[in-house]
Enzyme design. Structure first.
Site, PDB file in Angstrom:
ATOM      1  N   PRO A 218      12.927   5.032  -8.916  1.00  0.00           N
ATOM      2  CG  PRO A 218      11.094   6.331  -9.773  1.00  0.00           C
ATOM      3  CD  PRO A 218      12.630   6.269  -8.992  1.00  0.00           C
TER       4      PRO A 218
ATOM      5  CD  GLU B  88      25.021  24.026 -26.108  1.00  0.00           C
ATOM      6  OE1 GLU B  88      26.128  23.244 -25.308  1.00  0.00           O
ATOM      7  OE2 GLU B  88      23.963  24.132 -26.153  1.00  0.00           O
TER       8      GLU B  88
HETATM    9  P1  ADP Z   1      11.480  -0.720 -10.115  1.00  0.00           P
HETATM   10  O1  ADP Z   1      10.278  -1.659  -9.743  1.00  0.00           O
HETATM   11  O2  ADP Z   1      12.596  -0.440  -9.170  1.00  0.00           O
HETATM   12  O3  ADP Z   1      10.821   0.612 -10.560  1.00  0.00           O
HETATM   13  P2  ADP Z   1      11.770  -2.837 -12.179  1.00  0.00           P
HETATM   14  O4  ADP Z   1      12.377  -3.792 -11.474  1.00  0.00           O
HETATM   15  O5  ADP Z   1      10.396  -2.555 -12.706  1.00  0.00           O
HETATM   16  O6  ADP Z   1      12.054  -1.275 -11.559  1.00  0.00           O
HETATM   17  O7  ADP Z   1      12.692  -2.560 -13.503  1.00  0.00           O
HETATM   18  C1  ADP Z   1      12.429  -2.271 -14.814  1.00  0.00           C
HETATM   19  C2  ADP Z   1      13.247  -2.741 -15.658  1.00  0.00           C
HETATM   20  O8  ADP Z   1      14.567  -2.447 -15.772  1.00  0.00           O
HETATM   21  C3  ADP Z   1      13.508  -4.326 -15.547  1.00  0.00           C
HETATM   22  O9  ADP Z   1      12.371  -5.180 -15.976  1.00  0.00           O
HETATM   23  C4  ADP Z   1      14.768  -4.660 -15.950  1.00  0.00           C
HETATM   24  O10 ADP Z   1      14.486  -4.901 -17.558  1.00  0.00           O
HETATM   25  C5  ADP Z   1      15.606  -3.291 -15.949  1.00  0.00           C
HETATM   26  N1  ADP Z   1      16.363  -3.435 -14.735  1.00  0.00           N
HETATM   27  C6  ADP Z   1      16.427  -2.506 -13.550  1.00  0.00           C
HETATM   28  N2  ADP Z   1      17.220  -2.831 -12.776  1.00  0.00           N
HETATM   29  C7  ADP Z   1      18.286  -3.785 -13.303  1.00  0.00           C
HETATM   30  C8  ADP Z   1      19.179  -4.680 -13.165  1.00  0.00           C
HETATM   31  N3  ADP Z   1      19.921  -4.357 -11.991  1.00  0.00           N
HETATM   32  N4  ADP Z   1      19.800  -5.476 -13.836  1.00  0.00           N
HETATM   33  C9  ADP Z   1      18.887  -5.922 -14.905  1.00  0.00           C
HETATM   34  N5  ADP Z   1      17.884  -5.315 -15.413  1.00  0.00           N
HETATM   35  C10 ADP Z   1      17.450  -4.138 -14.656  1.00  0.00           C
HETATM   36 ZN    ZN Z   2      23.215  25.846 -22.275  1.00  0.00          ZN
END
Ligand code: ADP
Ligand code: ZN
Ligand code: MG
Length: 613
Positions: free
Chosen positions: A213, A435
């Site tokens: 994700p 720690e």
């Molecule tokens: P997934 O669908 O893989 O769960 P998303 O495409 O919904 O992830 O990504 C969520 C947000 O994270 C995007 O809207 C963007 O802001 C950021 N993000 C994730 N991967 C990238 C990337 N490779 N480059 C720039 N922004 C990213």
């Molecule tokens: Zn610890």
């Protein structure tokens, strides 16, 4: 068509009809007669007589009660109207009426046309009620997320968005070069379909984006549409799951019909695992007919359409292992595009993409941030940049500094600093030793990553302190030695508590969990035990960090447990030994940490190497 087998669909309709009929009957008995009666105008008896004489009256009727005369006459505009008048004793009326040639009787002239009264008392109310019913249903529909409309049952009401401009391009997606390369071919195909048709090449109908994700799968799909400048039909797998059996399948049909009309275009099915799960699993009572039907429809549609036409289907999932194999067959989602967690360079690029929108101060070192965020997804990195900006505002600054970024790395990784969590002096002392115990054990072994920061400031995540270790580069493989040192490092916290205070606290629960998982993995999955190269566990949901499940006999399960205990025990013994040998350093460092609360890796190393403060 209505599905008669569906009691849910029938019930509201029946009660609705009964209600309507009852209300119509009530209206017929009380309201409509009164309404009709009011249309009759009352006039004086003398007027009535003069109208008879002037020939305006055509028909006269004495009411049954005998005290009212109802008559038909033309009004001033020459239109026929019903009038009434009270009876005045008048013996000459009959002669007068005969002379004027008026028909007369002792009954109400039924001027009311039967058609009119039928319309007023039956058709109007029914029309009214069906309108009302529709409005109510519409509202119910909205509240229940669609699909409840009995009127057009079986038709899909899919709200399919076709954004011509998603506004996202490949430039917005940082890193993920391999995925972008694979998708560029699809963009090219959508832009110049004839080039491919000319040579007879068929492009894959569908591509499946798989990865954890937050790695940018949805973003990539949008970027493909944005680059190719074609309509983008986006629907999430969960939107297919409907209340009534058959609705999901209808939606799929609808989606592909629309897509075919709009070709070339992209159809994007997000979270496809919601409908694309393996079909044979857990065939309980009733099963999951709806999902299965939807999936079957999807398969049929994918087979049915012409690949040359320029409809490309993209789908995304973070549970590829749960997908039905039929979906992955050639001719369907035959292309699989991994979208992995970003590496060091990728993380830096993502940070920079998101930092473009915020005001950065001088001397920002994104490499340092990228280094500290190993394992973070694109979404988390975007979040880190935003948190840093928020922190800068909170601090009353107009630009983001490196310390904002560093602090927000910790916020996102370990939760907010709990400023008002007051630890007693004794507790703080214990946390310091705990720690330093981790850090010292790490530093004294040759296979562990350098310590970069130690803190005893509590976090909202529940951590009372933590030791940050950051590798120089990225690690794709870990050797047995590295895993063993990691295991010893994890046990170092409690080992220090035991050594110094002669007793232990609950503070090591997280360490214990991690150590157990690690040791288990070494034995059951990495072949690092006397069992050799035998897979004793299988991992489900590799992208979601789900637990592994046992894949061995109970007899082996017992042996595995024994081995885990032994392995963690050895690690702990090693940690005990290291700490004992360096006890004076342990005291010195813990005292320093207790006083400073947060120390850097350099400070730590300086004291450890005895160079003084
Ligand atoms: P997934 O669908 O893989 O769960 P998303 O495409 O919904 O992830 O990504 C969520 C947000 O994270 C995007 O809207 C963007 O802001 C950021 N993000 C994730 N991967 C990238 C990337 N490779 N480059 C720039 N922004 C990213
Ligand atoms: Zn610890
Ligand atoms: Mg997504």
């Amino acid at each position: 068509m209505m599905d008669k087998n569906d009691p849910q669909a029938r019930k509201p309709l029946i009660s609705y009809i009964i209600l309507a009929v009852m209300v119509i009957l009530l209206l017929n008995t009380f309201v409509f007669p009164a309404l009709l009666a009011r249309q009759v105008k009352e006039v004086g008896y003398s007027d009535f007589l003069s109208w008879v004489d002037t020939g305006r009256v055509s028909e006269v009727s004495l009411e049954q009660s005998g005290d009212q005369i109802i008559f038909l006459a033309t009004d001033e505009n020459g239109k026929e109207q019903i009038y009434k008048t009270a009876v005045f004793p008048d013996d000459g009326l009959r002669a007068r009426l005969e002379a004027a040639g008026v028909r007369f009787s002792a009954q109400i002239p039924t001027r009311n046309s039967p058609l009119l009264s039928f319309i007023v008392s039956w058709v109007l109310p029914i029309a009214l009620f069906s309108l009302l019913g529709r409005a109510l249903m519409g509202q119910m529909n909205k509240r229940m997320g669609g699909g409840m409309n009995v009127m057009n049952f079986g038709k899909s009401n899919a709200k399919i968005v076709a954004d011509r401009e998603t506004g996202v391009t490949f430039a917005d997606v940082a890193g993920e070069e391999e995925a972008k390369d694979a998708l560029k071919e699809i963009v090219d195909f959508l832009e110049h379909p004839d080039k491919y048709a000319g040579i007879g090449a068929k492009l894959p109908k569908g591509a499946l984006l798989v990865g954890p994700p937050g790695t940018g799968k949805t973003l990539l799909a949008k970027a493909v549409a944005g680059e190719a400048k074609v309509p983008f039909f986006s629907i999430s797998g969960s939107e297919f799951v409907e209340m009534f059996v058959g609705m999901g399948a209808a939606k799929v049909r609808d989606l592909f019909k629309q897509a075919n009309e709009k070709a070339p275009c992209i159809v994007f099915i997000d979270e496809i695992d919601t409908i694309g799960k393996k079909r044979d699993t857990g065939a309980g009572i009733g099963g999951n007919d709806e999902r299965e039907q939807t999936l079957n429809q999807l398969l049929t549609e994918m087979d049915g359409f012409d690949g040359q036409k320029g409809v490309v289907i993209l789908a995304a999932t973070n549970r590829p292992e749960s997908l039905d194999p039929a979906l992955l067959r050639p001719g369907r989602f035959d292309r699989r595009i991994p979208v992995e967690l970003p590496d060091l360079a990728g993380r830096k690029a993502i940070l920079n993409v998101h930092a473009k929108h915020i005001k950065l101060g001088p001397s920002i070192d994104m490499t340092e941030i990228a280094r500290a965020t190993s394992g973070a997804s694109g979404a988390e990195l975007a979040n880190i940049v935003n948190e840093a900006a928020l922190r800068a505002v909170r601090m009353g600054r107009s630009e983001v500094l490196q310390e904002d970024l560093m602090e927000s790395v910790e916020t996102v990784i370990a939760g907010y600093q709990r400023k008002n969590a007051v630890l007693s002096e004794q507790e703080k002392k214990i946390v310091s030793y705990h720690e330093i115990g981790h850090a010292l054990v790490a530093a004294m072994q040759s296979h562990s990553a350098p310590v970069t920061k130690i803190t005893i400031i509590p976090r909202t995540s529940g951590a009372l302190g933590y030791t940050m270790q950051v590798d120089e580069g990225d690690h794709y493989l870990m050797s047995r030695e590295e895993l063993l040192s990691k295991l010893a490092t994890l046990t170092g916290g409690q080992a220090a508590e035991q050594l110094v205070f002669g007793s232990i606290t609950t503070g090591a629960s997280n360490d214990i969990e991690k150590a157990t998982k690690l040791a288990r993995g070494m034995i059951t999955r990495y072949g690092m035990s006397e069992f050799g190269m035998v897979a004793l566990e299988t991992v489900n949901g590799q992208y979601l960090g789900q637990d592994a499940s046992l894949a061995c006999s109970p007899a082996y399960a017992e042996k595995i447990d024994d081995q885990v205990v032994a392995l963690v025990g050895q690690a702990r013994a090693k940690a005990d030994q290291i700490l004992k040998q360096n006890e004076s350093k342990l005291h010195e460092l813990a005292a320093y940490l207790l006083q400073k609360e947060t120390i850097t890796g350099e400070e730590f190393m300086r004291i450890l190497e005895g160079k003084g403060e």
